[in-house]
Design a protein around this motif. Structure first.
Motif, PDB file in Angstrom:
ATOM      1  N   ASN A 141     135.817  19.163 -45.403  1.00  0.00           N
ATOM      2  CA  ASN A 141     135.292  20.120 -44.638  1.00  0.00           C
ATOM      3  C   ASN A 141     134.433  20.993 -45.456  1.00  0.00           C
ATOM      4  O   ASN A 141     133.512  21.676 -45.092  1.00  0.00           O
ATOM      5  N   TYR A 142     134.744  21.269 -46.726  1.00  0.00           N
ATOM      6  CA  TYR A 142     134.464  22.179 -47.647  1.00  0.00           C
ATOM      7  C   TYR A 142     132.857  21.743 -47.933  1.00  0.00           C
ATOM      8  O   TYR A 142     131.784  22.143 -47.979  1.00  0.00           O
ATOM      9  N   LEU A 143     132.624  20.229 -48.150  1.00  0.00           N
ATOM     10  CA  LEU A 143     131.347  19.683 -48.283  1.00  0.00           C
ATOM     11  C   LEU A 143     130.722  19.802 -47.038  1.00  0.00           C
ATOM     12  O   LEU A 143     129.338  20.161 -47.129  1.00  0.00           O
ATOM     13  N   VAL A 144     131.155  19.548 -45.661  1.00  0.00           N
ATOM     14  CA  VAL A 144     130.516  19.481 -44.602  1.00  0.00           C
ATOM     15  C   VAL A 144     129.877  20.789 -44.496  1.00  0.00           C
ATOM     16  O   VAL A 144     128.562  21.152 -44.013  1.00  0.00           O
ATOM     17  N   VAL A 145     130.654  22.057 -44.561  1.00  0.00           N
ATOM     18  CA  VAL A 145     130.049  23.254 -44.467  1.00  0.00           C
ATOM     19  C   VAL A 145     129.096  23.640 -45.247  1.00  0.00           C
ATOM     20  O   VAL A 145     128.113  24.372 -44.874  1.00  0.00           O
ATOM     21  N   GLU A 146     129.203  23.336 -46.693  1.00  0.00           N
ATOM     22  CA  GLU A 146     127.944  23.603 -47.559  1.00  0.00           C
ATOM     23  C   GLU A 146     126.864  22.902 -47.198  1.00  0.00           C
ATOM     24  O   GLU A 146     125.637  23.561 -47.161  1.00  0.00           O
ATOM     25  N   LEU A 147     126.641  21.725 -46.806  1.00  0.00           N
ATOM     26  CA  LEU A 147     125.571  20.950 -46.467  1.00  0.00           C
ATOM     27  C   LEU A 147     125.039  21.354 -45.103  1.00  0.00           C
ATOM     28  O   LEU A 147     123.945  21.442 -45.072  1.00  0.00           O
ATOM     29  N   LEU A 148     125.976  21.575 -44.294  1.00  0.00           N
ATOM     30  CA  LEU A 148     125.317  22.121 -42.886  1.00  0.00           C
ATOM     31  C   LEU A 148     124.783  23.507 -43.169  1.00  0.00           C
ATOM     32  O   LEU A 148     123.681  23.719 -42.681  1.00  0.00           O
ATOM     33  N   SER A 149     125.351  24.372 -43.969  1.00  0.00           N
ATOM     34  CA  SER A 149     124.677  25.719 -44.277  1.00  0.00           C
ATOM     35  C   SER A 149     123.294  25.555 -45.121  1.00  0.00           C
ATOM     36  O   SER A 149     122.286  26.122 -44.672  1.00  0.00           O
ATOM     37  N   ALA A 150     123.364  24.422 -45.937  1.00  0.00           N
ATOM     38  CA  ALA A 150     122.169  24.248 -46.614  1.00  0.00           C
ATOM     39  C   ALA A 150     120.900  24.043 -45.779  1.00  0.00           C
ATOM     40  O   ALA A 150     119.830  24.328 -45.778  1.00  0.00           O
ATOM     41  N   PHE A 151     121.203  22.823 -44.931  1.00  0.00           N
ATOM     42  CA  PHE A 151     120.155  22.190 -44.198  1.00  0.00           C
ATOM     43  C   PHE A 151     119.918  23.128 -43.049  1.00  0.00           C
ATOM     44  O   PHE A 151     118.577  23.031 -42.486  1.00  0.00           O
ATOM     45  N   LEU A 152     120.744  24.043 -42.370  1.00  0.00           N
ATOM     46  CA  LEU A 152     120.284  24.754 -41.535  1.00  0.00           C
ATOM     47  C   LEU A 152     119.499  26.117 -41.967  1.00  0.00           C
ATOM     48  O   LEU A 152     118.631  26.524 -41.162  1.00  0.00           O
ATOM     49  N   THR A 153     119.933  26.503 -43.430  1.00  0.00           N
ATOM     50  CA  THR A 153     118.984  27.309 -43.666  1.00  0.00           C
ATOM     51  C   THR A 153     117.654  26.890 -44.295  1.00  0.00           C
ATOM     52  O   THR A 153     116.485  27.616 -43.701  1.00  0.00           O
TER      53      THR A 153
END
Length: 253
Positions: free
Chosen positions: A71-83
């Motif tokens: 989940n740590y990796l998913v949150v960081e990737l999701l936040s990066a791509f959404l930004t």
């Protein structure tokens, strides 16, 4: 700027992970600095680089070697791509900042709901209020869509809950179903916010998509883990994101 927005999003994602883990425990998201949830060892900055540290350490703590949730990796990737996606969609405007806060809060709500099946009310309020600042609809149209959507789901929730508690509980002879709710209280503010931002047609498409996304996980949790409660906010948010960026509802014009 596009690269900067991606990096900025990844950094924010790292902070969101802290918020997701500490907020339900009523701990400060600032102090103390990040530590391993398994061995409590403080994490140095070179072991806490968003995305890269998780991949480099193969999803394990550098100190105790125990696995760290993906989940740590998913949150960081999701936040990066959404930004990045929001920057490309909106541009460098004030509305970008408000939209980022809105989406970041949705990420936090989704992962807290997924883990605890309960979310803080004040985060729901923040999402609902922010939705009026980022919508392209007028205040009257946004309120109208939100109220119609909520009204429909209040009735639907009543009917399905009545079936679960009074009919299904008797058929299966399962006492635990007598207190089961079709939708959680936290789902309704998210539904309202979706209606405000997407309008009525877009909101129905987002909700339809969320139902599709939730089918397989709900079956898995029900059969494998004997868990009849499926957190719905993550799938609502996923359906909202797909409709927001891809505007699938336009095919129904």
């Amino acid at each position: 700027m596009a690269l900067f927005s991606f990096i900025f999003g990844a950094l924010i994602g790292s902070f969101l992970n802290v918020v997701i883990n500490r907020l339900p425990l009523k701990e400060s998201a600032v102090f103390p600095r990040s530590y391993c949830p398994k061995c409590n060892h403080k994490i140095f900055w070179y072991h806490n680089i968003p995305i890269f540290s998780y991949i480099f350490l193969k999803g394990k703590c550098a100190y105790c070697q125990k696995s760290i949730s993906i989940n740590y990796l998913v949150v960081e990737l999701l936040s990066a791509f959404l930004t990045l996606a929001l920057f490309l969609k909106i541009g460098l405007e004030l509305n970008l900042f408000l939209s980022l806060v809105f989406f970041y809060t949705l990420i936090v709500l989704s992962f807290i709901d997924f883990k605890y099946k309960a979310v803080p009310d004040y985060l729901l309020l923040i999402v609902f209020l922010l939705s009026f600042f980022i919508t392209e609809f007028s205040l009257i149209d946004a309120l109208k869509a939100s109220c119609i959507l909520l009204g429909a789901f209040v009735i639907l929730n009543f009917l399905i809950t009545f079936y679960i508690q009074n009919i299904k509980a008797k058929i299966l002879k399962d006492e635990s179903l007598k207190t089961q709710q079709a939708l959680g209280e936290g789902d309704f503010p998210i539904l309202a916010a979706i209606g405000v931002v997407l309008g009525l047609k877009g909101a129905f498409v987002a909700i339809f998509l969320s139902s599709i996304f939730a089918i397989i996980p709900s079956i898995y949790f029900n059969i494998k883990k004997k868990d009849i409660q499926t957190p719905y906010i993550p799938y609502l948010v996923l359906g909202f994101i797909v409709e927001y960026f891809f505007n699938i509802s336009r095919v129904f014009n």
